[in-house]
Design a protein around this motif. Structure first.
Motif, PDB file in Angstrom:
ATOM      1  N   ASN A  23      11.602 -34.596 -66.624  1.00  0.00           N
ATOM      2  CA  ASN A  23      12.557 -34.081 -65.748  1.00  0.00           C
ATOM      3  C   ASN A  23      13.399 -35.013 -65.610  1.00  0.00           C
ATOM      4  OD1 ASN A  23      13.945 -32.720 -63.832  1.00  0.00           O
ATOM      5  ND2 ASN A  23      12.184 -31.642 -63.012  1.00  0.00           N
ATOM      6  N   PRO A  24      14.783 -34.952 -66.131  1.00  0.00           N
ATOM      7  CA  PRO A  24      15.479 -35.873 -66.060  1.00  0.00           C
ATOM      8  C   PRO A  24      16.188 -35.830 -64.628  1.00  0.00           C
ATOM      9  CG  PRO A  24      16.524 -34.225 -67.344  1.00  0.00           C
ATOM     10  CD  PRO A  24      15.099 -34.120 -67.163  1.00  0.00           C
ATOM     11  N   VAL A  29       6.912 -36.449 -63.342  1.00  0.00           N
ATOM     12  CA  VAL A  29       6.366 -35.699 -64.275  1.00  0.00           C
ATOM     13  C   VAL A  29       5.990 -34.277 -63.871  1.00  0.00           C
ATOM     14  CG1 VAL A  29       4.150 -35.802 -65.557  1.00  0.00           C
ATOM     15  CG2 VAL A  29       5.359 -37.884 -65.100  1.00  0.00           C
ATOM     16  N   VAL A  30       6.160 -33.217 -64.842  1.00  0.00           N
ATOM     17  CA  VAL A  30       5.900 -32.099 -64.415  1.00  0.00           C
ATOM     18  C   VAL A  30       4.612 -31.615 -65.295  1.00  0.00           C
ATOM     19  CG1 VAL A  30       6.863 -29.606 -64.505  1.00  0.00           C
ATOM     20  CG2 VAL A  30       8.399 -31.580 -64.213  1.00  0.00           C
ATOM     21  N   SER A  31       3.878 -30.536 -64.410  1.00  0.00           N
ATOM     22  CA  SER A  31       2.731 -29.937 -65.041  1.00  0.00           C
ATOM     23  C   SER A  31       2.616 -28.560 -64.388  1.00  0.00           C
ATOM     24  CB  SER A  31       1.330 -30.788 -64.819  1.00  0.00           C
ATOM     25  OG  SER A  31       0.959 -30.645 -63.530  1.00  0.00           O
ATOM     26  N   ASP A  32       1.616 -27.885 -64.837  1.00  0.00           N
ATOM     27  CA  ASP A  32       1.467 -26.538 -64.397  1.00  0.00           C
ATOM     28  C   ASP A  32       0.554 -26.766 -63.148  1.00  0.00           C
ATOM     29  OD1 ASP A  32       2.841 -24.958 -66.207  1.00  0.00           O
ATOM     30  OD2 ASP A  32       1.141 -25.119 -67.834  1.00  0.00           O
ATOM     31  N   TRP A  33      -0.326 -27.460 -63.334  1.00  0.00           N
ATOM     32  CA  TRP A  33      -1.340 -27.696 -62.230  1.00  0.00           C
ATOM     33  C   TRP A  33      -2.059 -28.962 -62.601  1.00  0.00           C
ATOM     34  CZ3 TRP A  33      -1.233 -26.655 -57.402  1.00  0.00           C
ATOM     35  CH2 TRP A  33      -2.561 -26.799 -56.459  1.00  0.00           C
ATOM     36  N   SER A  34      -2.362 -29.962 -61.755  1.00  0.00           N
ATOM     37  CA  SER A  34      -3.016 -31.197 -61.991  1.00  0.00           C
ATOM     38  C   SER A  34      -4.238 -31.607 -61.122  1.00  0.00           C
ATOM     39  CB  SER A  34      -2.197 -32.371 -61.871  1.00  0.00           C
ATOM     40  OG  SER A  34      -1.931 -32.723 -60.643  1.00  0.00           O
ATOM     41  N   PRO A  35      -5.435 -32.236 -61.611  1.00  0.00           N
ATOM     42  CA  PRO A  35      -6.361 -32.727 -60.521  1.00  0.00           C
ATOM     43  C   PRO A  35      -5.694 -33.157 -59.651  1.00  0.00           C
ATOM     44  CG  PRO A  35      -6.757 -33.077 -62.938  1.00  0.00           C
ATOM     45  CD  PRO A  35      -5.253 -32.803 -62.962  1.00  0.00           C
ATOM     46  N   LEU A  36      -5.019 -33.983 -59.400  1.00  0.00           N
ATOM     47  CA  LEU A  36      -4.169 -34.811 -58.304  1.00  0.00           C
ATOM     48  C   LEU A  36      -3.920 -33.526 -57.611  1.00  0.00           C
ATOM     49  CD1 LEU A  36      -3.917 -37.557 -57.868  1.00  0.00           C
ATOM     50  CD2 LEU A  36      -1.464 -37.213 -58.255  1.00  0.00           C
ATOM     51  N   HIS A  37      -3.339 -32.408 -57.716  1.00  0.00           N
ATOM     52  CA  HIS A  37      -2.886 -31.418 -56.790  1.00  0.00           C
ATOM     53  C   HIS A  37      -4.225 -30.724 -56.276  1.00  0.00           C
ATOM     54  CE1 HIS A  37       1.016 -31.348 -59.055  1.00  0.00           C
ATOM     55  NE2 HIS A  37       1.491 -30.890 -57.952  1.00  0.00           N
ATOM     56  N   ILE A  61       4.638 -33.108 -60.263  1.00  0.00           N
ATOM     57  CA  ILE A  61       5.194 -31.888 -59.991  1.00  0.00           C
ATOM     58  C   ILE A  61       4.812 -30.668 -60.751  1.00  0.00           C
ATOM     59  CG2 ILE A  61       7.143 -32.864 -58.223  1.00  0.00           C
ATOM     60  CD1 ILE A  61       9.023 -31.876 -60.252  1.00  0.00           C
ATOM     61  N   THR A  62       4.679 -29.539 -59.986  1.00  0.00           N
ATOM     62  CA  THR A  62       4.514 -28.227 -60.873  1.00  0.00           C
ATOM     63  C   THR A  62       6.178 -27.776 -61.229  1.00  0.00           C
ATOM     64  OG1 THR A  62       4.561 -26.759 -58.986  1.00  0.00           O
ATOM     65  CG2 THR A  62       2.628 -27.837 -59.613  1.00  0.00           C
ATOM     66  N   ALA A  63       5.947 -26.958 -62.014  1.00  0.00           N
ATOM     67  CA  ALA A  63       7.151 -26.212 -62.652  1.00  0.00           C
ATOM     68  C   ALA A  63       7.951 -25.816 -61.348  1.00  0.00           C
ATOM     69  CB  ALA A  63       6.914 -25.246 -63.591  1.00  0.00           C
ATOM     70  N   SER A  67       4.484 -30.850 -55.247  1.00  0.00           N
ATOM     71  CA  SER A  67       3.992 -32.206 -55.273  1.00  0.00           C
ATOM     72  C   SER A  67       2.478 -32.129 -54.675  1.00  0.00           C
ATOM     73  CB  SER A  67       4.854 -33.334 -54.679  1.00  0.00           C
ATOM     74  OG  SER A  67       4.790 -33.226 -53.332  1.00  0.00           O
ATOM     75  N   PRO A  68       1.780 -33.085 -55.114  1.00  0.00           N
ATOM     76  CA  PRO A  68       0.259 -33.270 -54.348  1.00  0.00           C
ATOM     77  C   PRO A  68       0.391 -33.466 -52.781  1.00  0.00           C
ATOM     78  CG  PRO A  68       0.495 -34.467 -56.301  1.00  0.00           C
ATOM     79  CD  PRO A  68       1.715 -34.078 -56.130  1.00  0.00           C
ATOM     80  N   LEU A  69       1.596 -34.254 -52.552  1.00  0.00           N
ATOM     81  CA  LEU A  69       1.957 -34.490 -50.909  1.00  0.00           C
ATOM     82  C   LEU A  69       2.233 -33.094 -50.441  1.00  0.00           C
ATOM     83  CD1 LEU A  69       2.102 -36.377 -48.771  1.00  0.00           C
ATOM     84  CD2 LEU A  69       4.918 -36.643 -49.303  1.00  0.00           C
ATOM     85  N   HIS A  70       2.970 -32.200 -51.082  1.00  0.00           N
ATOM     86  CA  HIS A  70       3.206 -30.697 -50.469  1.00  0.00           C
ATOM     87  C   HIS A  70       1.935 -30.067 -50.272  1.00  0.00           C
ATOM     88  CE1 HIS A  70       7.349 -30.805 -52.148  1.00  0.00           C
ATOM     89  NE2 HIS A  70       7.515 -30.010 -50.989  1.00  0.00           N
TER      90      HIS A  70
END
Length: 290
Positions: A23-24, A29-37, A61-63, A67-70
């Motif tokens: 994501n410029p 880094v963008v993902s649909d959902w991550s273990p970190l989230h 972050i997701t699409a 973010s995980p912080l959110h």
């Protein structure tokens, strides 16, 4: 789960259910959902630390730019939020719906989480009015969150065209404690949403306690809304509120005028200094509306 699949899950990008994009604009880094989230939203501190140590980026972050912080702040997971921030999480990251971690913390009502974010530089008033932390705290009745936001410079009279002031929002959702806190902190009692004052909205909703509170803080009972109606015109003649308005008609008492004048002299966010005056305790309580 076989060893090969587990290995793919244990490293960034290893899950077949994740896709990573560059994501410029965000530099993340963008993902649909991550273990970190997932660890952040469920408050799994040990898992969160392990994932970070394994190299998962804290600003993934997701699409929708969540973010995980959110997620940690939305559930009020203070320890997870602290770990993410200490590892470089973006404190003012904004999701596609304009929500920031601070806004989410005000949804959860966790004042410790709110304080943590503010200490790390969270902006009390983000660039978009579509997700205002202080309005959200007022709407949900989170008094401590309002206190923290005000202490870090949030404008307690922050006006948003589609919401009005935080006091108006508190009155609209009948959050008596929040309305009192805002007024005690010096919020303008007559500023609402356009010509609709806080007194208009509580009269319309027949909230007797809030009507009394607003009148005690000097609300203008003669103010007219866009239809030319006073607050008293919005209640049925037989309503107990009609009697309250009738009893309050006419000029304020000298005692009330003095109280309002003294409070005005102290200014916004300075009313705590009243407790330091060399006055009898009962008089100080009167000035503080206690």
């Amino acid at each position: 789960m076989d060893g090969e699949k587990r290995a793919r899950m244990d490293k960034p990008g290893g899950s077949p259910h994740l896709r990573f994009l560059s994501n410029p604009l965000m530099g993340d880094v963008v993902s649909d959902w991550s273990p970190l989230h997932d660890a952040a939203i469920h408050g799994r501190l040990l898992s969160l630390r392990n994932l970070i140590n394994q190299g998962w980026p804290v600003n993934i972050i997701t699409a929708d730019h969540v973010s995980p912080l959110h997620e940690a702040c939305l559930r009020g997971h203070l320890s997870c939020a602290s770990v993410l921030l200490s590892n470089g999480a973006q404190v003012n990251g904004m999701a596609m719906d304009w929500r920031t971690p601070l806004f989410n913390a005000c949804i959860s009502g966790n004042p410790d989480c709110v304080n943590l974010l503010l200490q790390h530089g969270a902006t009390p008033h983000p660039e978009s009015d579509l997700a205002s932390p202080i309005h959200e705290a007022a709407k949900r009745g989170h008094v401590k969150c309002i206190e923290s936001l005000a202490a870090y410079g949030a404008n307690i009279d922050y006006y948003i065209s589609h919401l009005g002031t935080p006091l108006y929002v508190a009155c609209k959702y009948q959050q008596v404690a929040c309305a009192k806190k805002l007024l005690e902190s010096g919020a303008s009692v007559n500023q609402g949403k356009g010509l609709d004052s806080p007194l208009h909205v509580v009269a319309r909703m027949s909230t007797e306690e809030l009507v009394e509170v607003l009148l005690d803080f000097g609300a203008n009972a003669q103010a007219k809304d866009a239809e030319g109606k006073r607050p008293a015109d919005l209640v049925p003649p037989e309503s107990p509120l009609a009697q309250i308005f009738l009893e309050r008609e006419g000029p304020l008492s000298l005692m009330q005028l003095c109280r309002l004048r003294i409070r005005k002299c102290f200014g916004t966010q300075q009313h705590h200094k009243i407790t330091g005056l060399l006055l009898p305790e009962d008089l100080k309580r009167f000035l503080l509306h206690l």
